[in-house]
Design a protein around this motif. Structure first.
Motif, mmCIF file in Angstrom:
data_model
loop_
_atom_site.group_PDB
_atom_site.id
_atom_site.type_symbol
_atom_site.label_atom_id
_atom_site.label_comp_id
_atom_site.label_asym_id
_atom_site.label_seq_id
_atom_site.Cartn_x
_atom_site.Cartn_y
_atom_site.Cartn_z
ATOM 1 N N ASP A 127 62.270 18.394 -41.283
ATOM 2 C CA ASP A 127 61.774 17.081 -41.700
ATOM 3 C C ASP A 127 62.209 15.995 -40.725
ATOM 4 O OD1 ASP A 127 64.541 17.409 -42.895
ATOM 5 O OD2 ASP A 127 64.152 15.333 -43.500
ATOM 6 N N ALA A 128 63.418 16.100 -40.156
ATOM 7 C CA ALA A 128 63.922 15.101 -39.209
ATOM 8 C C ALA A 128 63.095 15.087 -37.931
ATOM 9 C CB ALA A 128 65.391 15.378 -38.892
ATOM 10 N N HIS A 129 62.684 16.251 -37.470
ATOM 11 C CA HIS A 129 61.814 16.334 -36.291
ATOM 12 C C HIS A 129 60.483 15.618 -36.553
ATOM 13 C CE1 HIS A 129 64.122 19.278 -33.873
ATOM 14 N NE2 HIS A 129 64.529 19.719 -35.057
ATOM 15 N N MET A 130 59.933 15.816 -37.735
ATOM 16 C CA MET A 130 58.653 15.199 -38.085
ATOM 17 C C MET A 130 58.786 13.689 -38.250
ATOM 18 S SD MET A 130 57.100 18.045 -40.592
ATOM 19 C CE MET A 130 56.979 19.726 -40.022
ATOM 20 N N LYS A 131 59.866 13.250 -38.872
ATOM 21 C CA LYS A 131 60.087 11.810 -39.047
ATOM 22 C C LYS A 131 60.215 11.123 -37.692
ATOM 23 C CE LYS A 131 61.953 12.192 -43.667
ATOM 24 N NZ LYS A 131 62.743 13.178 -44.325
ATOM 25 N N ARG A 132 60.869 11.776 -36.745
ATOM 26 C CA ARG A 132 60.987 11.226 -35.397
ATOM 27 C C ARG A 132 59.602 11.079 -34.751
ATOM 28 N NH1 ARG A 132 62.488 13.415 -30.045
ATOM 29 N NH2 ARG A 132 62.529 11.577 -28.730
ATOM 30 N N TYR B 277 59.395 24.680 -44.600
ATOM 31 C CA TYR B 277 59.190 24.561 -43.161
ATOM 32 C C TYR B 277 59.533 25.861 -42.442
ATOM 33 C CZ TYR B 277 59.300 19.553 -44.222
ATOM 34 O OH TYR B 277 59.049 18.305 -44.731
ATOM 35 N N ALA B 278 58.657 26.284 -41.543
ATOM 36 C CA ALA B 278 58.909 27.471 -40.731
ATOM 37 C C ALA B 278 60.111 27.272 -39.806
ATOM 38 C CB ALA B 278 57.663 27.820 -39.909
ATOM 39 N N HIS B 279 60.353 26.052 -39.365
ATOM 40 C CA HIS B 279 61.475 25.754 -38.467
ATOM 41 C C HIS B 279 62.830 26.001 -39.129
ATOM 42 C CE1 HIS B 279 63.953 23.594 -35.497
ATOM 43 N NE2 HIS B 279 64.476 22.903 -36.506
ATOM 44 N N ASN B 280 62.901 25.772 -40.426
ATOM 45 C CA ASN B 280 64.178 25.873 -41.134
ATOM 46 C C ASN B 280 64.552 27.333 -41.359
ATOM 47 O OD1 ASN B 280 64.394 23.129 -41.238
ATOM 48 N ND2 ASN B 280 63.841 22.934 -43.391
ATOM 49 N N GLY B 281 65.423 27.788 -40.533
ATOM 50 C CA GLY B 281 66.011 29.111 -40.673
ATOM 51 C C GLY B 281 67.485 28.952 -40.415
ATOM 52 N N TYR B 282 67.804 28.720 -39.165
ATOM 53 C CA TYR B 282 69.193 28.451 -38.776
ATOM 54 C C TYR B 282 69.581 27.028 -39.154
ATOM 55 C CZ TYR B 282 73.234 27.638 -35.795
ATOM 56 O OH TYR B 282 74.477 27.301 -35.338
ATOM 57 N N GLU B 283 68.638 26.087 -39.040
ATOM 58 C CA GLU B 283 68.901 24.683 -39.361
ATOM 59 C C GLU B 283 68.061 24.267 -40.555
ATOM 60 O OE1 GLU B 283 70.013 22.332 -35.437
ATOM 61 O OE2 GLU B 283 67.949 23.047 -35.376
ATOM 62 N N ASP B 284 68.363 23.083 -41.087
ATOM 63 C CA ASP B 284 67.602 22.558 -42.221
ATOM 64 C C ASP B 284 67.034 21.178 -41.886
ATOM 65 O OD1 ASP B 284 69.809 20.911 -42.256
ATOM 66 O OD2 ASP B 284 70.394 21.367 -44.312
ATOM 67 N N ASN B 285 66.594 20.985 -40.637
ATOM 68 C CA ASN B 285 66.213 19.639 -40.202
ATOM 69 C C ASN B 285 64.764 19.496 -39.729
ATOM 70 O OD1 ASN B 285 66.305 20.941 -37.750
ATOM 71 N ND2 ASN B 285 67.829 19.581 -36.836
#
Length: 138
Positions: free
Chosen positions: A89-94, A79-87
């Protein structure tokens, strides 16, 4: 018309899970004194969800497996979003499970169909999060 607002707070000790919050919403409805109207219940965080479904453990396990196939937690670097955070997948599940529900209030009760219950879905737990209950009506 009356309005009532209440926040529920959750801090699940694990990354993902589903909590039945129907009783808490019913208690807020009773506190409000509203007999006819609408209840809005929404997650106030972008990695959590509020949804309506059946309170059946096999179904909840199916949700977990289905969501993990659609948006797997790992590997984090997918995921491009995962840099500082590892979540990411949580955004997508929501996005899949939704942000909020609206339930009619009739004669002071949640006007559900058979088996319907309200759930809080957590996809990036281990920290404090809130759910808003907003009730309007007479």
């Amino acid at each position: 018309m009356k309005s009532y607002r209440k926040e529920l707070c959750f801090n699940l000790p694990y990354r993902r899970g589903f909590l039945n919050i129907t009783h808490e919403v019913e208690a807020a409805l009773k506190e409000s004194g509203i007999r006819e109207g609408l209840v809005l219940c929404n997650a106030m965080h972008i990695t959590a969800s509020v949804f309506i479904n059946d309170d059946e453990s096999g179904l909840h396990a199916d949700f977990e497996r289905w969501l993990e196939r659609l948006a797997p937690e790992k590997p984090y670097d997918q995921y491009a979003h995962n840099g500082y955070e590892d979540n990411a997948d949580a955004h997508m599940k929501r996005q899949i499970m939704g942000r909020e529900v609206v339930v009619a209030v009739t004669n002071g009760k949640l006007d559900f169909g058979p088996w319907e219950q309200i759930f809080y879905g957590e996809f990036d737990g281990k920290r404090s999060k809130r759910v808003l209950i907003k009730i309007i009506g007479e």
